[in-house]
Design an enzyme around this catalytic site. Structure first.
Site, short mmCIF file in Angstrom:
data_model
loop_
_atom_site.label_atom_id
_atom_site.label_comp_id
_atom_site.label_asym_id
_atom_site.label_seq_id
_atom_site.Cartn_x
_atom_site.Cartn_y
_atom_site.Cartn_z
N ASP A 1 1.01 -1.17 -0.06
CA ASP A 1 0.00 -0.02 0.12
C ASP A 1 0.84 1.36 0.04
O ASP A 1 2.31 2.01 0.75
CB ASP A 1 -0.48 -0.57 0.94
CG ASP A 1 -1.55 0.82 1.51
OD1 ASP A 1 -2.25 0.88 -0.36
OD2 ASP A 1 -2.61 1.47 2.22
N HIS B 1 1.82 2.94 -8.94
CA HIS B 1 1.75 1.33 -9.62
C HIS B 1 3.17 1.06 -9.87
O HIS B 1 3.58 0.24 -9.46
CB HIS B 1 -0.03 1.58 -9.81
CG HIS B 1 -0.79 2.08 -9.40
ND1 HIS B 1 -1.05 1.37 -7.76
CD2 HIS B 1 -1.75 2.58 -9.19
CE1 HIS B 1 -2.02 1.86 -7.28
NE2 HIS B 1 -2.21 3.21 -8.89
N LEU C 1 10.27 -20.92 -4.76
CA LEU C 1 9.10 -20.00 -4.47
C LEU C 1 8.27 -20.15 -5.26
O LEU C 1 7.84 -19.80 -6.28
CB LEU C 1 10.22 -19.04 -4.51
CG LEU C 1 8.84 -17.89 -3.82
CD1 LEU C 1 8.83 -17.23 -2.57
CD2 LEU C 1 9.43 -15.99 -4.44
#
Ligand code: IPE
Ligand code: IPE
Ligand code: MG
Length: 259
Positions: free
Chosen positions: A29, A46, A140
């Protein structure tokens, strides 16, 4: 470490490092504020945020963290201006196109959770292709939550359970927490050990409501585009210092650790 009941076996080739979290979940955020403070359009924040995602994925892979789950777009983010929603979807698709080969080469298993069909056929095709290409990788597991909501996830699990009861394959008495968890989006992963939220807000914003029951929470005022490896190390250092008790006393946990 004392494990809570009902944890699933992790599908991973990565040897378990007991001192580090096995699963890290992040609410990324602060992109908008980062850009606005620089008099830039929110979408620039972004885009900068995507660079930080690359960095974090690399850091997790290097450290031997098995699962990384990132909140990219919430089911509530549709309320934002159309242009911002469009840019977020486009950024997601282009980042996926650019990174897929690298993810695959690095043995990363890519997943998306959430009702992503709403992003359109093009995005859906790209997501399914990326998932299919990387599904057998043992490194991962990178899960991106896209058009995801914790309440939506629990509701879709309940609907599946109800269907099974209706078909006569499940009796209501067999609906245990473990049974519910087996229908949730992250059913084949252990619950997050560490939750990180950047950007200063101290809330969950409808992320993994069920799975965060015993997760260690870490909130930082650092905005996501500024969350670098050093900041991630601070979060890990905070995690390492904590005693996870899962309802036990501190003395019981200490005795189990020494046994
Ligand atoms: C997080 O950054 C990214 C998404 C929600 C998609 P924000 O866009 O929420 O940034 P702030 O909170 O407005 O600064
Ligand atoms: C949470 O951030 C969702 C994502 C980071 C994708 P928001 O910025 O949407 O959360 P609120 O609205 O401040 O709670
Ligand atoms: Mg925000």
């Amino acid at each position: 470490m004392v494990a809570p009941t009902g944890t699933v076996r992790a599908i991973s080739d990565i040897p378990r490092n007991e001192s580090l979290p096995e699963h890290v979940a992040v609410i990324m955020d602060g992109n908008g504020r980062w850009a606005t403070r620089r008099h830039l359009p929110r979408v620039t924040g972004h885009a900068k945020g995507v660079e930080r995602v690359r960095e974090l994925v690399t850091a997790c892979a290097e450290k031997g963290i098995r699962f990384l789950t990132l909140f990219a777009f919430s089911s509530e983010n549709w309320r934002r201006p159309r242009i911002e929603v469009r840019s977020l979807i486009e950024l997601f698709i282009s980042a996926l196109d650019e990174e897929l080969d690298k993810l695959h080469k690095n043995k990363i298993r890519f997943r998306v959770i959430g009702d992503f069909e709403r992003f359109g056929r093009r995005a859906e095709r790209r997501i399914k292709r990326a998932e299919a290409t990387t599904c057998d990788n043992g490194g991962l597991t990178l899960t991106v939550a896209a058009n995801y909501g914790g309440r939506w996830d629990i509701a879709q699990a309940c609907a599946e359970l109800a269907k099974q009861v209706q078909q006569g394959v499940l009796v209501p008495e067999a609906i245990t927490p473990e049974k519910i968890a087996s229908f949730l989006s992250l059913h084949d992963m252990p619950d997050p050990d560490l939750f990180i939220r950047t950007g200063g807000e101290q809330r969950i914003s409808n992320f993994l409501l069920w799975q965060l029951a015993y997760t260690e929470l870490y909130f930082t005022p650092v905005l996501w585009p500024d969350f670098d490896r050093a900041e991630f190390d601070l979060a890990l250092a905070s995690y390492v210092k904590r005693q996870r008790r899962f309802g036990l006393t501190g003395e019981q946990v200490e005795a189990a650790r020494q046994a």
